[in-house]
Each structure stands twice: as structure tokens, then as C-alpha cells.
Design a protein around this motif. Structure first.
Motif, PDB file in Angstrom:
ATOM      1  N   MET A   8      32.975 -20.044 -48.104  1.00 44.45           N
ATOM      2  CA  MET A   8      32.763 -18.956 -48.924  1.00 44.45           C
ATOM      3  C   MET A   8      34.016 -18.388 -49.477  1.00 44.45           C
ATOM      4  SD  MET A   8      29.430 -17.007 -47.259  1.00 44.45           S
ATOM      5  CE  MET A   8      30.122 -15.494 -47.663  1.00 44.45           C
ATOM      6  N   ILE A   9      35.232 -18.625 -49.161  1.00 46.12           N
ATOM      7  CA  ILE A   9      36.570 -18.170 -49.000  1.00 46.12           C
ATOM      8  C   ILE A   9      36.924 -19.005 -50.474  1.00 46.12           C
ATOM      9  CG2 ILE A   9      37.287 -17.362 -47.141  1.00 46.12           C
ATOM     10  CD1 ILE A   9      38.934 -19.751 -46.756  1.00 46.12           C
ATOM     11  N   ASP A  10      38.027 -18.407 -51.257  1.00 44.21           N
ATOM     12  CA  ASP A  10      38.598 -18.796 -52.502  1.00 44.21           C
ATOM     13  C   ASP A  10      39.867 -19.105 -51.764  1.00 44.21           C
ATOM     14  OD1 ASP A  10      40.207 -19.480 -54.622  1.00 44.21           O
ATOM     15  OD2 ASP A  10      40.293 -17.762 -55.409  1.00 44.21           O
ATOM     16  N   ALA A  11      40.318 -20.555 -51.671  1.00 47.05           N
ATOM     17  CA  ALA A  11      41.587 -20.867 -50.620  1.00 47.05           C
ATOM     18  C   ALA A  11      42.758 -20.481 -51.384  1.00 47.05           C
ATOM     19  CB  ALA A  11      41.355 -22.264 -50.667  1.00 47.05           C
ATOM     20  N   GLN A  12      42.865 -20.326 -52.536  1.00 53.61           N
ATOM     21  CA  GLN A  12      44.100 -19.873 -53.207  1.00 53.61           C
ATOM     22  C   GLN A  12      44.561 -18.545 -52.834  1.00 53.61           C
ATOM     23  OE1 GLN A  12      46.427 -21.452 -55.612  1.00 53.61           O
ATOM     24  NE2 GLN A  12      45.191 -23.286 -54.809  1.00 53.61           N
ATOM     25  N   ARG A  13      43.457 -17.636 -52.553  1.00 54.91           N
ATOM     26  CA  ARG A  13      43.671 -16.350 -52.091  1.00 54.91           C
ATOM     27  C   ARG A  13      44.534 -16.069 -50.874  1.00 54.91           C
ATOM     28  NH1 ARG A  13      39.348 -11.874 -54.112  1.00 54.91           N
ATOM     29  NH2 ARG A  13      39.754 -12.091 -56.146  1.00 54.91           N
ATOM     30  N   LEU A  14      44.343 -17.125 -49.983  1.00 52.56           N
ATOM     31  CA  LEU A  14      44.908 -17.463 -48.742  1.00 52.56           C
ATOM     32  C   LEU A  14      46.311 -17.617 -48.444  1.00 52.56           C
ATOM     33  CD1 LEU A  14      42.259 -19.538 -46.641  1.00 52.56           C
ATOM     34  CD2 LEU A  14      42.386 -17.090 -46.672  1.00 52.56           C
ATOM     35  N   LEU A  15      47.070 -18.019 -49.797  1.00 52.56           N
ATOM     36  CA  LEU A  15      48.378 -18.570 -49.527  1.00 52.56           C
ATOM     37  C   LEU A  15      49.375 -17.168 -49.391  1.00 52.56           C
ATOM     38  CD1 LEU A  15      48.543 -20.805 -52.709  1.00 52.56           C
ATOM     39  CD2 LEU A  15      48.730 -21.325 -50.430  1.00 52.56           C
ATOM     40  N   PRO A  16      50.302 -17.399 -48.759  1.00 56.98           N
ATOM     41  CA  PRO A  16      51.147 -16.367 -48.465  1.00 56.98           C
ATOM     42  C   PRO A  16      51.740 -15.698 -49.866  1.00 56.98           C
ATOM     43  CG  PRO A  16      51.524 -18.203 -47.065  1.00 56.98           C
ATOM     44  CD  PRO A  16      50.738 -18.453 -47.808  1.00 56.98           C
ATOM     45  N   ASP A  23      51.307 -11.608 -42.334  1.00 59.12           N
ATOM     46  CA  ASP A  23      49.883 -11.186 -42.315  1.00 59.12           C
ATOM     47  C   ASP A  23      48.912 -12.162 -42.860  1.00 59.12           C
ATOM     48  OD1 ASP A  23      51.070  -8.997 -41.173  1.00 59.12           O
ATOM     49  OD2 ASP A  23      50.785  -7.665 -42.914  1.00 59.12           O
ATOM     50  N   SER A  24      49.119 -12.992 -43.819  1.00 58.12           N
ATOM     51  CA  SER A  24      48.366 -14.024 -44.260  1.00 58.12           C
ATOM     52  C   SER A  24      48.003 -15.286 -43.362  1.00 58.12           C
ATOM     53  CB  SER A  24      48.773 -14.821 -45.376  1.00 58.12           C
ATOM     54  OG  SER A  24      50.063 -15.441 -45.421  1.00 58.12           O
ATOM     55  N   ILE A  25      48.770 -15.471 -42.308  1.00 54.40           N
ATOM     56  CA  ILE A  25      48.457 -16.526 -41.310  1.00 54.40           C
ATOM     57  C   ILE A  25      47.553 -16.584 -40.425  1.00 54.40           C
ATOM     58  CG2 ILE A  25      49.566 -18.075 -39.584  1.00 54.40           C
ATOM     59  CD1 ILE A  25      51.114 -17.885 -42.277  1.00 54.40           C
ATOM     60  N   PRO A  26      46.965 -15.336 -40.053  1.00 56.31           N
ATOM     61  CA  PRO A  26      45.537 -15.352 -39.240  1.00 56.31           C
ATOM     62  C   PRO A  26      44.466 -15.589 -40.111  1.00 56.31           C
ATOM     63  CG  PRO A  26      46.977 -13.436 -38.668  1.00 56.31           C
ATOM     64  CD  PRO A  26      47.523 -14.007 -39.814  1.00 56.31           C
ATOM     65  N   PHE A  27      44.487 -15.231 -41.505  1.00 51.98           N
ATOM     66  CA  PHE A  27      43.394 -15.762 -42.283  1.00 51.98           C
ATOM     67  C   PHE A  27      43.361 -17.231 -42.815  1.00 51.98           C
ATOM     68  CE2 PHE A  27      44.266 -11.168 -43.316  1.00 51.98           C
ATOM     69  CZ  PHE A  27      43.193 -10.639 -43.003  1.00 51.98           C
ATOM     70  N   ILE A  28      44.331 -17.826 -42.799  1.00 54.03           N
ATOM     71  CA  ILE A  28      44.523 -19.162 -43.224  1.00 54.03           C
ATOM     72  C   ILE A  28      43.930 -19.893 -42.001  1.00 54.03           C
ATOM     73  CG2 ILE A  28      46.064 -21.280 -43.325  1.00 54.03           C
ATOM     74  CD1 ILE A  28      48.097 -18.929 -44.768  1.00 54.03           C
ATOM     75  N   PRO A  34      37.912 -27.719 -43.274  1.00 48.54           N
ATOM     76  CA  PRO A  34      38.425 -28.224 -44.416  1.00 48.54           C
ATOM     77  C   PRO A  34      38.537 -27.125 -45.524  1.00 48.54           C
ATOM     78  CG  PRO A  34      36.125 -28.538 -44.285  1.00 48.54           C
ATOM     79  CD  PRO A  34      36.463 -27.877 -43.111  1.00 48.54           C
ATOM     80  N   ALA A  35      38.363 -25.981 -45.216  1.00 51.73           N
ATOM     81  CA  ALA A  35      38.562 -24.912 -46.227  1.00 51.73           C
ATOM     82  C   ALA A  35      39.959 -24.789 -46.861  1.00 51.73           C
ATOM     83  CB  ALA A  35      38.143 -23.305 -45.599  1.00 51.73           C
ATOM     84  N   ILE A  36      41.021 -25.163 -46.059  1.00 53.77           N
ATOM     85  CA  ILE A  36      42.222 -24.875 -46.672  1.00 53.77           C
ATOM     86  C   ILE A  36      42.757 -26.412 -47.105  1.00 53.77           C
ATOM     87  CG2 ILE A  36      43.022 -23.175 -45.118  1.00 53.77           C
ATOM     88  CD1 ILE A  36      44.567 -25.334 -43.398  1.00 53.77           C
ATOM     89  N   ALA A  37      41.933 -27.369 -47.164  1.00 57.07           N
ATOM     90  CA  ALA A  37      42.323 -28.552 -47.857  1.00 57.07           C
ATOM     91  C   ALA A  37      42.834 -28.522 -49.247  1.00 57.07           C
ATOM     92  CB  ALA A  37      41.317 -29.440 -47.722  1.00 57.07           C
ATOM     93  N   PRO A  38      42.208 -27.610 -50.160  1.00 56.44           N
ATOM     94  CA  PRO A  38      42.647 -27.582 -51.423  1.00 56.44           C
ATOM     95  C   PRO A  38      44.134 -27.052 -51.592  1.00 56.44           C
ATOM     96  CG  PRO A  38      40.534 -26.574 -51.465  1.00 56.44           C
ATOM     97  CD  PRO A  38      41.027 -26.946 -49.968  1.00 56.44           C
ATOM     98  N   ILE A  39      44.485 -26.294 -50.572  1.00 59.31           N
ATOM     99  CA  ILE A  39      46.036 -25.732 -50.741  1.00 59.31           C
ATOM    100  C   ILE A  39      46.822 -26.384 -49.542  1.00 59.31           C
ATOM    101  CG2 ILE A  39      45.160 -23.538 -51.668  1.00 59.31           C
ATOM    102  CD1 ILE A  39      45.244 -22.323 -48.770  1.00 59.31           C
ATOM    103  N   LEU A  40      46.618 -27.476 -49.020  1.00 63.35           N
ATOM    104  CA  LEU A  40      47.426 -28.017 -47.910  1.00 63.35           C
ATOM    105  C   LEU A  40      48.774 -28.515 -48.360  1.00 63.35           C
ATOM    106  CD1 LEU A  40      45.350 -30.536 -45.919  1.00 63.35           C
ATOM    107  CD2 LEU A  40      46.552 -28.307 -45.291  1.00 63.35           C
ATOM    108  N   ASP A  41      49.093 -28.803 -49.594  1.00 63.40           N
ATOM    109  CA  ASP A  41      50.503 -29.111 -50.349  1.00 63.40           C
ATOM    110  C   ASP A  41      51.105 -27.543 -50.486  1.00 63.40           C
ATOM    111  OD1 ASP A  41      50.050 -31.710 -50.488  1.00 63.40           O
ATOM    112  OD2 ASP A  41      49.454 -31.817 -52.442  1.00 63.40           O
ATOM    113  N   GLU A  42      50.537 -26.661 -50.850  1.00 62.57           N
ATOM    114  CA  GLU A  42      51.276 -25.410 -51.056  1.00 62.57           C
ATOM    115  C   GLU A  42      51.681 -24.790 -49.595  1.00 62.57           C
ATOM    116  OE1 GLU A  42      48.425 -25.280 -54.768  1.00 62.57           O
ATOM    117  OE2 GLU A  42      48.369 -26.111 -52.780  1.00 62.57           O
ATOM    118  N   LEU A  43      50.637 -24.888 -48.692  1.00 60.37           N
ATOM    119  CA  LEU A  43      51.116 -24.513 -47.245  1.00 60.37           C
ATOM    120  C   LEU A  43      52.262 -25.092 -46.804  1.00 60.37           C
ATOM    121  CD1 LEU A  43      47.314 -23.883 -45.889  1.00 60.37           C
ATOM    122  CD2 LEU A  43      49.084 -22.148 -46.658  1.00 60.37           C
ATOM    123  N   LEU A  44      52.171 -26.484 -47.128  1.00 60.20           N
ATOM    124  CA  LEU A  44      53.616 -27.206 -46.422  1.00 60.20           C
ATOM    125  C   LEU A  44      54.844 -26.765 -47.189  1.00 60.20           C
ATOM    126  CD1 LEU A  44      52.111 -30.851 -46.262  1.00 60.20           C
ATOM    127  CD2 LEU A  44      52.835 -29.568 -44.420  1.00 60.20           C
TER     128      LEU A  44
END
Length: 68
Positions: A8-16, A23-28, A34-44
Motif C-alpha cells: 500500500m505504500i508509495d515507494a518514492q516517499r520512502l527515499l531519504p 529516520d527514513s531507514i526503519p520505514f524502508i 518487493p515494495a522497495i523494488a521500484p526505488i532500488l537504484d535510488e537507494l543504492l
């Protein structure tokens, strides 16, 4: 039908929001894969400079994902 929280989350909102946004890390982590799959490149990207406070905890989490 009730969806899981991670679906249900919007993965883009999880990015630091900054290199100090630890503080964003626990939410990630809670969202997980697979919820963070769309933002893996940005997380890297956030792990690029080991001097950034978000880099280490984020890298520690990402390595737990293994090969996907």
C-alpha cells in the motif's frame, strides 16, 4: 480484500530526504522487498558516499536482500 502494508505504500516517499535522514531507514526496512523494488537504484545511490549517515545502515539492509 485487505492488502499488506508493503503493497500500500508509495515507494518514492520512502527515499531519504537528505544524507542525514536516518529516520527514513526503519520505514524502508519495514516496507521490505518487493515494495522497495521500484526505488532500488535510488537507494543504492544513497550508499555511494560512506561518510553520509544514511549510507551504512542502508547498505547493511540492502545486502540482506541478496540477489533478486
Amino acid at each position: 480484500m485487505c492488502r499488506e502494508w508493503s503493497q500500500m505504500i508509495d515507494a518514492q516517499r520512502l527515499l531519504p530526504r537528505s544524507k542525514r535522514d536516518v529516520d527514513s531507514i526503519p520505514f524502508i526496512i519495514k516496507a521490505g522487498y518487493p515494495a522497495i523494488a521500484p526505488i532500488l537504484d535510488e537507494l543504492l545511490d544513497w550508499t555511494a558516499d560512506s561518510n553520509w549517515p544514511v549510507a551504512r545502515p542502508l547498505a547493511d539492509f540492502l545486502v540482506t536482500l541478496g540477489h533478486r
